[in-house]
Design an enzyme around this catalytic site. Structure first.
Site, short mmCIF file in Angstrom:
data_model
loop_
_atom_site.label_atom_id
_atom_site.label_comp_id
_atom_site.label_asym_id
_atom_site.label_seq_id
_atom_site.Cartn_x
_atom_site.Cartn_y
_atom_site.Cartn_z
CE1 TYR A 62 -3.00 -3.07 0.39
CE2 TYR A 62 -3.26 -2.58 2.72
CZ TYR A 62 -3.54 -3.37 1.63
OH TYR A 62 -4.37 -4.45 1.77
CG LEU A 212 -18.93 -1.19 3.50
CD1 LEU A 212 -18.57 0.20 4.00
CD2 LEU A 212 -20.40 -1.50 3.78
N GLY A 213 -18.14 -3.79 -0.64
CA GLY A 213 -18.02 -3.85 -2.10
C GLY A 213 -17.25 -2.69 -2.68
NE ARG A 214 -12.20 -4.26 -4.65
CZ ARG A 214 -11.09 -4.50 -3.96
NH1 ARG A 214 -10.52 -3.52 -3.29
NH2 ARG A 214 -10.56 -5.70 -3.92
CG PHE A 216 -21.15 -0.81 -6.52
CD1 PHE A 216 -20.98 0.07 -7.58
CD2 PHE A 216 -22.21 -1.70 -6.57
CE1 PHE A 216 -21.85 0.06 -8.67
CE2 PHE A 216 -23.09 -1.72 -7.65
CZ PHE A 216 -22.91 -0.83 -8.69
#
Length: 338
Positions: A62, A212-214, A216
């Protein structure tokens, strides 16, 4: 909804490390999701600890080490309260920002842990993950080297990311594995095939990333084209073209339940992930990422929300209807080895 003053805690696998039942993913504080306000990101770390979040997740990839350095200052200031997780195995090239390789060699692992410790400015990493698996290297060999790091006092507990149930069992036979981290959300349920049952059988904690689905699933964007040019989600199949339009329509029950309960869509999606602990019989510690205190407080509030059986039934069909793979190249995940 009132944010809990302190989150309940749960053990991280057989090693006995206890953490709040929801952690914080720190990746976006350095890159991948567009520009970051570093002062707000640091304030978010501090606020998370105040709310009972104790597991903070980073990795050497990262920001090419920047995230470890950024989080390290916070960790050192709160060392007795923080459980710090970082990872090795994904390698990048300075002259090719799109390159991703995997290295599980003993030499790389030994060098990577020392580099992470140096950037973090600490003596011991609480939870050290193999970020991705190179199928060409026996997982028993990789975990054997990781176990050496515990004997050397560099690591407290071991974790694996994106592994199958068979791989988890093989690894656990060499040394107890505290946690498995893989993508798990209303939109991503493939881990339920083998990895989750194996973790439940072995007493391993599951750490869902991107719960959180990135973003979405929160409704914060409906098409990748809406995102900043530097946002890596612009290249993810689920968020582009007809896939995005199809997938956005699947969120109707999430929005409906949120409205009925006085929650946000993010809280409904996170509450669903937390409900998997009882459904599958294992500890679960999701690590939704955020750089802002307001989002953090919203997410932490979801950790103690209980969805009803009827609400869970309304959400159940979503996963099997999602269009598009998680990544453009799924060979970089455990999916191709299931």
């Amino acid at each position: 909804m009132t944010t809990p003053a302190t989150l309940p805690s749960t053990p991280m696998g057989p090693e006995g490390i206890r953490v709040g039942i929801q952690g914080l993913g720190c990746m976006g504080m350095s890159e991948f999701y567009g520009p970051t306000d570093r002062a707000e990101a640091r304030a978010t770390l501090d606020r998370a600890l105040e709310l009972g979040v104790t597991l903070f997740d980073t990795a050497d990839i990262y920001g090419s080490g920047d995230n470890e350095e950024f989080v390290g200052d916070f960790v050192r200031a709160n060392r007795e309260q923080v459980v710090l997780a970082t990872k090795f195995a994904i390698v990048r090239k300075p002259d090719d920002p799109h390159y991703r390789g995997i290295d599980n060699s003993p030499e790389y692992i030994r060098a990577a842990v020392d580099a992470s410790l140096r950037r973090l400015g600490i003596e011991t990493i609480d939870l050290y993950y193999m970020h991705r698996r190179d199928p060409g290297v026996p997982i028993e060999e990789t975990v054997g080297v990781m176990a050496e790091l515990i004997g050397q006092g560099k690591v407290r507990a071991l974790g694996l990311s994106e592994v199958t149930g068979e791989e988890l069992r093989a690894a656990h036979a060499v040394h107890p594995i505290a946690a498995v981290q893989s993508e798990w959300s209303l939109f991503s349920r493939d881990v339920e095939r083998t990895a989750v049952p194996a973790a439940a059988e072995l007493g391993v904690t599951f750490v869902p990333y991107s719960p959180l689905g990135r973003g979405f699933l929160t409704g914060s964007f409906a098409q990748a084209a809406e995102l900043n040019d530097t946002d890596f989600r612009r290249h993810m199949p689920r968020f582009t073209g007809t896939n995005a339009a199809h997938n956005a329509a699947l969120l109707a029950p999430v929005y409906a339940i949120a409205e009925e309960r006085g929650l946000t869509p993010a809280q409904v999606a996170l509450a669903w992930v937390h409900s998997r602990a009882q459904e599958h019989g294992l500890p679960i510690v999701p690590i939704p990422g955020t750089r802002r205190r307001a989002r953090l407080e919203e997410n932490v509030s979801a950790a103690t929300v209980a969805l009803t059986a009827a609400e869970l039934a309304r959400l159940e069909p979503i996963g099997e209807q999602v269009a598009g793979p998680r990544y453009a190249d799924m060979s970089f995940t455990s999916a191709g080895r299931e």
